[in-house]
Motif scaffolding. Structure first.
Motif, PDB file in Angstrom:
ATOM      1  N   ALA A 123      -9.971 -42.855 -21.453  1.00 44.48           N
ATOM      2  CA  ALA A 123     -10.315 -41.507 -20.973  1.00 44.48           C
ATOM      3  C   ALA A 123     -10.936 -41.550 -19.586  1.00 44.48           C
ATOM      4  CB  ALA A 123     -11.275 -40.840 -21.963  1.00 44.48           C
ATOM      5  N   GLY A 124     -11.281 -42.772 -19.155  1.00 45.68           N
ATOM      6  CA  GLY A 124     -11.896 -42.907 -17.834  1.00 45.68           C
ATOM      7  C   GLY A 124     -13.320 -43.430 -17.927  1.00 45.68           C
ATOM      8  N   THR A 125     -13.879 -43.698 -16.766  1.00 41.39           N
ATOM      9  CA  THR A 125     -15.280 -44.153 -16.672  1.00 41.39           C
ATOM     10  C   THR A 125     -16.112 -43.029 -16.086  1.00 41.39           C
ATOM     11  OG1 THR A 125     -14.570 -46.444 -16.326  1.00 41.39           O
ATOM     12  CG2 THR A 125     -16.846 -45.877 -15.710  1.00 41.39           C
ATOM     13  N   PRO A 126     -17.192 -42.652 -16.728  1.00 40.63           N
ATOM     14  CA  PRO A 126     -17.974 -41.530 -16.210  1.00 40.63           C
ATOM     15  C   PRO A 126     -18.649 -41.862 -14.878  1.00 40.63           C
ATOM     16  CG  PRO A 126     -19.166 -42.610 -17.977  1.00 40.63           C
ATOM     17  CD  PRO A 126     -17.798 -43.233 -17.936  1.00 40.63           C
ATOM     18  N   GLU A 127     -18.695 -40.880 -14.026  1.00 39.03           N
ATOM     19  CA  GLU A 127     -19.491 -41.000 -12.807  1.00 39.03           C
ATOM     20  C   GLU A 127     -20.942 -40.639 -13.134  1.00 39.03           C
ATOM     21  OE1 GLU A 127     -17.709 -38.508  -9.878  1.00 39.03           O
ATOM     22  OE2 GLU A 127     -16.267 -40.048  -9.263  1.00 39.03           O
ATOM     23  N   THR A 128     -21.848 -41.163 -12.348  1.00 37.70           N
ATOM     24  CA  THR A 128     -23.275 -40.917 -12.594  1.00 37.70           C
ATOM     25  C   THR A 128     -23.766 -39.762 -11.727  1.00 37.70           C
ATOM     26  OG1 THR A 128     -23.613 -43.247 -13.078  1.00 37.70           O
ATOM     27  CG2 THR A 128     -25.581 -41.944 -12.580  1.00 37.70           C
ATOM     28  N   LEU A 129     -24.427 -38.811 -12.374  1.00 37.68           N
ATOM     29  CA  LEU A 129     -25.029 -37.675 -11.667  1.00 37.68           C
ATOM     30  C   LEU A 129     -26.546 -37.832 -11.723  1.00 37.68           C
ATOM     31  CD1 LEU A 129     -24.955 -34.898 -10.270  1.00 37.68           C
ATOM     32  CD2 LEU A 129     -24.945 -33.866 -12.557  1.00 37.68           C
ATOM     33  N   ILE A 130     -27.155 -37.894 -10.546  1.00 32.81           N
ATOM     34  CA  ILE A 130     -28.626 -37.971 -10.449  1.00 32.81           C
ATOM     35  C   ILE A 130     -29.132 -36.648  -9.906  1.00 32.81           C
ATOM     36  CG2 ILE A 130     -30.616 -39.193  -9.472  1.00 32.81           C
ATOM     37  CD1 ILE A 130     -28.834 -41.624  -9.098  1.00 32.81           C
ATOM     38  N   GLU A 131     -29.973 -36.006 -10.675  1.00 31.88           N
ATOM     39  CA  GLU A 131     -30.625 -34.780 -10.206  1.00 31.88           C
ATOM     40  C   GLU A 131     -32.050 -35.142  -9.800  1.00 31.88           C
ATOM     41  OE1 GLU A 131     -30.315 -31.834 -13.233  1.00 31.88           O
ATOM     42  OE2 GLU A 131     -28.111 -31.813 -13.207  1.00 31.88           O
ATOM     43  N   TRP A 132     -32.434 -34.751  -8.591  1.00 27.39           N
ATOM     44  CA  TRP A 132     -33.713 -35.208  -8.044  1.00 27.39           C
ATOM     45  C   TRP A 132     -34.212 -34.221  -6.983  1.00 27.39           C
ATOM     46  CZ3 TRP A 132     -33.785 -36.401  -2.766  1.00 27.39           C
ATOM     47  CH2 TRP A 132     -32.521 -36.435  -2.165  1.00 27.39           C
ATOM     48  N   ASN A 133     -35.424 -34.461  -6.504  1.00 24.98           N
ATOM     49  CA  ASN A 133     -35.974 -33.723  -5.357  1.00 24.98           C
ATOM     50  C   ASN A 133     -36.973 -34.626  -4.642  1.00 24.98           C
ATOM     51  OD1 ASN A 133     -37.478 -32.550  -8.015  1.00 24.98           O
ATOM     52  ND2 ASN A 133     -38.965 -32.908  -6.361  1.00 24.98           N
ATOM     53  N   TRP A 134     -37.179 -34.344  -3.358  1.00 27.62           N
ATOM     54  CA  TRP A 134     -38.194 -35.100  -2.610  1.00 27.62           C
ATOM     55  C   TRP A 134     -39.562 -34.857  -3.256  1.00 27.62           C
ATOM     56  CZ3 TRP A 134     -36.028 -38.555   0.227  1.00 27.62           C
ATOM     57  CH2 TRP A 134     -34.875 -38.293   0.951  1.00 27.62           C
ATOM     58  N   GLU A 135     -40.428 -35.847  -3.173  1.00 29.03           N
ATOM     59  CA  GLU A 135     -41.726 -35.763  -3.845  1.00 29.03           C
ATOM     60  C   GLU A 135     -42.563 -34.586  -3.342  1.00 29.03           C
ATOM     61  OE1 GLU A 135     -44.548 -39.197  -5.457  1.00 29.03           O
ATOM     62  OE2 GLU A 135     -44.750 -38.918  -3.284  1.00 29.03           O
ATOM     63  N   ASN A 136     -42.425 -34.219  -2.092  1.00 25.04           N
ATOM     64  CA  ASN A 136     -43.213 -33.116  -1.536  1.00 25.04           C
ATOM     65  C   ASN A 136     -42.431 -31.810  -1.506  1.00 25.04           C
ATOM     66  OD1 ASN A 136     -41.391 -33.863   0.387  1.00 25.04           O
ATOM     67  ND2 ASN A 136     -42.818 -33.822   2.108  1.00 25.04           N
ATOM     68  N   SER A 137     -41.365 -31.739  -2.289  1.00 23.42           N
ATOM     69  CA  SER A 137     -40.529 -30.541  -2.311  1.00 23.42           C
ATOM     70  C   SER A 137     -40.053 -30.267  -3.737  1.00 23.42           C
ATOM     71  CB  SER A 137     -39.321 -30.720  -1.382  1.00 23.42           C
ATOM     72  OG  SER A 137     -38.404 -29.653  -1.524  1.00 23.42           O
ATOM     73  N   THR A 138     -39.794 -29.006  -4.005  1.00 22.17           N
ATOM     74  CA  THR A 138     -39.264 -28.630  -5.328  1.00 22.17           C
ATOM     75  C   THR A 138     -37.792 -28.227  -5.247  1.00 22.17           C
ATOM     76  OG1 THR A 138     -40.033 -26.348  -4.990  1.00 22.17           O
ATOM     77  CG2 THR A 138     -41.524 -27.850  -6.150  1.00 22.17           C
TER      78      THR A 138
END
Length: 206
Positions: free
Chosen positions: A177-192
């Motif tokens: 079926a394929g290899t999943p790609e990785t999704l990283i959800e993040w923000n800079w430490e001094n930002s929301t």
């Protein structure tokens, strides 16, 4: 007649003596008065000179104190000016440092490196290669249909703060079926402001 002649002879002398005594008295009185005036004048002059000397000394002292105050104010103003100049220079240096830092680390540039195969099974690793700390809120398969082929190993609890050089580790299983790609959800430490970064997981061909 003889008595009359004697009186006539002595009369002018008696008048002259009386007059002389009066004149002498006036002269003595005048001399005493003049002497008193002279003494009083000398005392007044001496007092006036002393007062003038004291006034001159007081004025000189007042001018000296006034000049000292002026010099002190000038020194304070110069110190304040130097401090202001130094502060402006520091602000200028900080502004330049921030500019260079922002240029080297733009907000729109993801701080994540490529996904690297660890050499062990289906274990992959992505390093935080930037120079700024971030807050990771989610690490998962980019497609929900492949979520069963993705298993996060590190960090074990989200959200979490990560420093430059840290990494996320996970299993990304490859199937027909394929290899999943990785999704990283993040923000800079001094930002929301939320940000997302996607990385492909590819094993090298041997």
């Amino acid at each position: 007649m003889g008595t009359t002649a004697v009186q006539q002879a002595n009369g002018p002398w008696d008048w002259n003596l009386s007059t002389t005594l009066v004149v002498v008295g006036w002269a003595i009185t005048l001399a005493i008065t003049i002497t008193g005036w002279v003494i009083t004048s000398r005392r007044a002059k001496k007092t006036a000179l002393a007062e003038a000397k004291k006034a001159a000394e007081d004025n000189a002292l007042a001018r000296q104190r006034h000049q000292e105050q002026i010099d002190m104010m000038k020194e304070r103003l110069q110190t304040a000016h130097n401090s202001s100049t130094a502060l402006k220079e520091q602000v200028k240096q900080l502004t330049e440092a921030n500019r260079l830092y922002s240029k080297a680390n733009p907000e729109n540039k993801a701080p994540w490196g490529d996904a690297e195969w660890t050499g062990s099974g289906d274990l992959f690793r992505i390093h935080l290669s930037g120079t700024r700390p971030v807050v990771v809120t989610q690490v998962k398969a980019s497609e929900d249909r492949l979520s069963g082929l993705f298993d996060l190993r590190h960090p074990t609890a989200l959200p979490c703060s990560m420093e430059p050089g840290d990494s996320v580790e996970y299993l990304a299983f490859g199937t027909n079926a394929g290899t999943p790609e990785t999704l990283i959800e993040w923000n800079w430490e001094n930002s929301t402001e939320p940000r997302k970064t996607t990385r492909s997981n590819v094993k090298p061909n041997f």
